[in-house]
Design an enzyme around this catalytic site. Structure first.
Site, PDB file in Angstrom:
ATOM      1  N   THR A 122      27.966  77.556  46.949  1.00 25.04           N
ATOM      2  CA  THR A 122      28.271  76.656  47.778  1.00 25.04           C
ATOM      3  C   THR A 122      27.210  75.572  47.779  1.00 25.04           C
ATOM      4  O   THR A 122      25.936  76.645  48.552  1.00 25.04           O
ATOM      5  CB  THR A 122      29.541  76.573  48.832  1.00 25.04           C
ATOM      6  OG1 THR A 122      29.342  75.204  49.416  1.00 25.04           O
ATOM      7  CG2 THR A 122      28.609  76.910  50.646  1.00 25.04           C
ATOM      8  N   THR A 151      30.881  80.133  46.019  1.00 27.77           N
ATOM      9  CA  THR A 151      31.252  78.840  46.336  1.00 27.77           C
ATOM     10  C   THR A 151      32.634  78.459  46.642  1.00 27.77           C
ATOM     11  O   THR A 151      33.831  79.572  46.724  1.00 27.77           O
ATOM     12  CB  THR A 151      31.511  78.259  45.157  1.00 27.77           C
ATOM     13  OG1 THR A 151      32.392  77.103  44.566  1.00 27.77           O
ATOM     14  CG2 THR A 151      31.549  79.421  44.148  1.00 27.77           C
ATOM     15  N   SER A 152      33.279  77.349  46.520  1.00 24.60           N
ATOM     16  CA  SER A 152      34.553  76.926  47.247  1.00 24.60           C
ATOM     17  C   SER A 152      35.350  76.924  46.702  1.00 24.60           C
ATOM     18  O   SER A 152      36.975  77.509  46.750  1.00 24.60           O
ATOM     19  CB  SER A 152      35.108  76.284  48.378  1.00 24.60           C
ATOM     20  OG  SER A 152      34.679  74.884  47.668  1.00 24.60           O
ATOM     21  N   GLU A 153      35.399  77.482  45.286  1.00 24.61           N
ATOM     22  CA  GLU A 153      36.310  77.152  44.058  1.00 24.61           C
ATOM     23  C   GLU A 153      36.229  78.627  43.503  1.00 24.61           C
ATOM     24  O   GLU A 153      36.730  78.801  42.541  1.00 24.61           O
ATOM     25  CB  GLU A 153      35.879  76.235  43.219  1.00 24.61           C
ATOM     26  CG  GLU A 153      36.045  74.561  43.524  1.00 24.61           C
ATOM     27  CD  GLU A 153      36.274  73.657  43.053  1.00 24.61           C
ATOM     28  OE1 GLU A 153      37.038  73.297  42.334  1.00 24.61           O
ATOM     29  OE2 GLU A 153      34.859  73.351  42.569  1.00 24.61           O
ATOM     30  N   HIS A 172      32.951  76.479  35.285  1.00 24.18           N
ATOM     31  CA  HIS A 172      34.162  75.548  35.861  1.00 24.18           C
ATOM     32  C   HIS A 172      32.610  73.784  35.715  1.00 24.18           C
ATOM     33  O   HIS A 172      32.025  73.846  36.965  1.00 24.18           O
ATOM     34  CB  HIS A 172      34.279  75.714  37.344  1.00 24.18           C
ATOM     35  CG  HIS A 172      34.807  74.151  38.024  1.00 24.18           C
ATOM     36  ND1 HIS A 172      35.643  73.249  37.778  1.00 24.18           N
ATOM     37  CD2 HIS A 172      35.027  72.991  39.183  1.00 24.18           C
ATOM     38  CE1 HIS A 172      35.837  71.697  37.941  1.00 24.18           C
ATOM     39  NE2 HIS A 172      35.475  72.478  39.313  1.00 24.18           N
ATOM     40  N   HIS A 174      32.373  69.297  35.571  1.00 22.23           N
ATOM     41  CA  HIS A 174      32.978  67.178  35.848  1.00 22.23           C
ATOM     42  C   HIS A 174      32.048  67.148  34.599  1.00 22.23           C
ATOM     43  O   HIS A 174      31.448  66.220  34.791  1.00 22.23           O
ATOM     44  CB  HIS A 174      32.516  67.338  36.727  1.00 22.23           C
ATOM     45  CG  HIS A 174      32.909  68.221  38.018  1.00 22.23           C
ATOM     46  ND1 HIS A 174      32.691  68.168  39.388  1.00 22.23           N
ATOM     47  CD2 HIS A 174      33.848  68.923  38.234  1.00 22.23           C
ATOM     48  CE1 HIS A 174      32.794  68.345  40.400  1.00 22.23           C
ATOM     49  NE2 HIS A 174      34.107  69.479  39.908  1.00 22.23           N
ATOM     50  N   HIS A 234      40.140  66.317  38.309  1.00 19.26           N
ATOM     51  CA  HIS A 234      38.733  66.778  38.012  1.00 19.26           C
ATOM     52  C   HIS A 234      37.790  67.234  37.860  1.00 19.26           C
ATOM     53  O   HIS A 234      36.326  66.741  37.556  1.00 19.26           O
ATOM     54  CB  HIS A 234      39.698  67.935  39.235  1.00 19.26           C
ATOM     55  CG  HIS A 234      38.782  68.969  39.601  1.00 19.26           C
ATOM     56  ND1 HIS A 234      39.066  70.167  40.402  1.00 19.26           N
ATOM     57  CD2 HIS A 234      37.624  69.141  39.553  1.00 19.26           C
ATOM     58  CE1 HIS A 234      38.534  70.714  40.949  1.00 19.26           C
ATOM     59  NE2 HIS A 234      36.752  70.011  40.235  1.00 19.26           N
TER      60      HIS A 234
HETATM   61 ZN    ZN Z   1      34.631  70.945  41.126  1.00 13.38          ZN
END
Ligand code: ZN
Length: 349
Positions: A122, A151-153, A172, A174, A234
């Protein structure tokens, strides 16, 4: 019953040019077969098509989340995992250079054993990660090795891996064009570009707070038939049954496609699409590559269904009725008023 693999089976695989990854993950290896795999790893000998993922997976047979801390540390610092960490940094750099990530956004994970995954930390830009920044987690997201916090995801990546046993890597990010479609809740239309039809299989998951189990659940519900999920409001997450670069390629293909569709939709002409027959040929290739698609087995008339696709407002200038005509149509009273005000201003000066 579990398959038993001997060293002769493995030698035969290599001789016939096949990948050692084709050995089922739950197969029982004879001691000499295990030595053979270890030797492959130590000498770095790669049969054609082999990736560090396959080498790591042979080492990983002996490691699990239940292994001792020492064994996990040893595994985390082993040569095959070091190579995977370098690959993650490389993919991170490519995501950043292509502006698919912003701030510290985006994350990457690779499955390295039945219940272990390597992932990004993260609070570090994906463009500037170092191999020593990576983290080792179990499939519940508990961190087992690595100095930075994972990572928090990560839950979303792990939920994909749990639901889809073939997923060896997830990415992942964006990317702006694809994320634009995700924000508008528009699934990209199909039957326009072969690359997209063969390599991508896209669906939209509803919005939930990033990093929550609910978000991961909505995404993982789609990964049986789709390898690229648009996450509403997102970004995008993709998985690959090959390796992390392949998961990243899904992003490049989707982003280029969304951009092209947007350009085509602005040209003021109906777009040309391929015929269901032409699509059928592409789906055949897709199936042979082991890529999922909900359209396998559909009837021809259902193949190029773009009913949900509504191109946005396009700029179409009507040259016939431009300036002079619109002047004629202007309101004479308003014209007189404008003239009166103009005269007053002129008289005052
Ligand atoms: Zn994201």
């Amino acid at each position: 019953m579990k398959q038993i693999i001997s060293v002769h089976d493995l030698e035969e695989l290599v001789r016939s040019g096949k990948d050692l990854r084709s050995v089922p993950g739950d197969a029982l290896l004879t001691p000499s077969a295990r030595d053979f795999l270890r030797e492959h790893e130590a000498t770095g000998t790669k049969q054609s098509g082999a990736t560090p993922t396959s080498e790591a997976s042979s080492a990983a047979r002996m490691v699990s989340s239940k292994s001792s801390k020492n064994d996990l540390e040893g595994f985390f610092n082993s040569a095959p995992l070091q190579e995977l960490k370098v690959q993650i940094c490389d993919i991170g750099r490519r995501l950043w250079q292509r502006a698919y990530v912003d701030g510290n956004g985006g994350n990457i994970a690779i499955r390295v054993a039945d219940d272990l995954a390597l992932c990004t930390p993260t609070l570090i830009s994906k463009g500037f990660m170092k191999p020593q920044d990576m983290c080792l987690v179990d499939l519940e997201g508990n961190q087992l090795a690595g100095i930075n916090k994972r990572t928090s995801e990560i839950l979303m990546h792990l939920q994909i891996m749990k639901r889809q046993p073939r997923a060896v890597a997830t990415v992942h990010c964006h990317p702006p064009y694809a994320t634009g479609f995700a924000v508008a809740g528009v699934e990209p239309p199909t039957c326009m570009i072969p690359e997209y039809e063969v390599f991508s299989s896209v669906a939209i998951a509803p919005y939930r707070t990033p990093g929550t189990p609910e978000m991961g659940k909505l995404v993982s519900d789609l990964v049986d038939k789709h390898n690229t999920i648009l996450m509403a409001n997102h970004g995008v997450v993709s998985w690959s049954h090959n390796n992390v670069e392949d998961a990243y390629f899904k992003m490049e293909i989707l982003e280029a496609y969304c951009r092209t569709v947007l350009v085509a939709a602005q040209l003021g002409k109906p777009v040309n699409t391929m015929t269901p027959d032409q699509l059928k040929d592409l789906l055949k290739i897709k199936q042979s590559l082991g890529i999922p698609d909900p359209r396998f087995g559909l009837k021809e008339c259902e193949l190029c269904d773009n009913d949900g696709w509504r191109p946005g407002v396009t700029c179409a200038v009507d040259h016939e009725s431009s300036a002079p005509a619109s002047r004629e149509a202007a309101d004479p009273q308003a014209e007189a008023l404008v003239q009166a005000i103009t005269d007053q201003i002129m008289n005052r000066s």
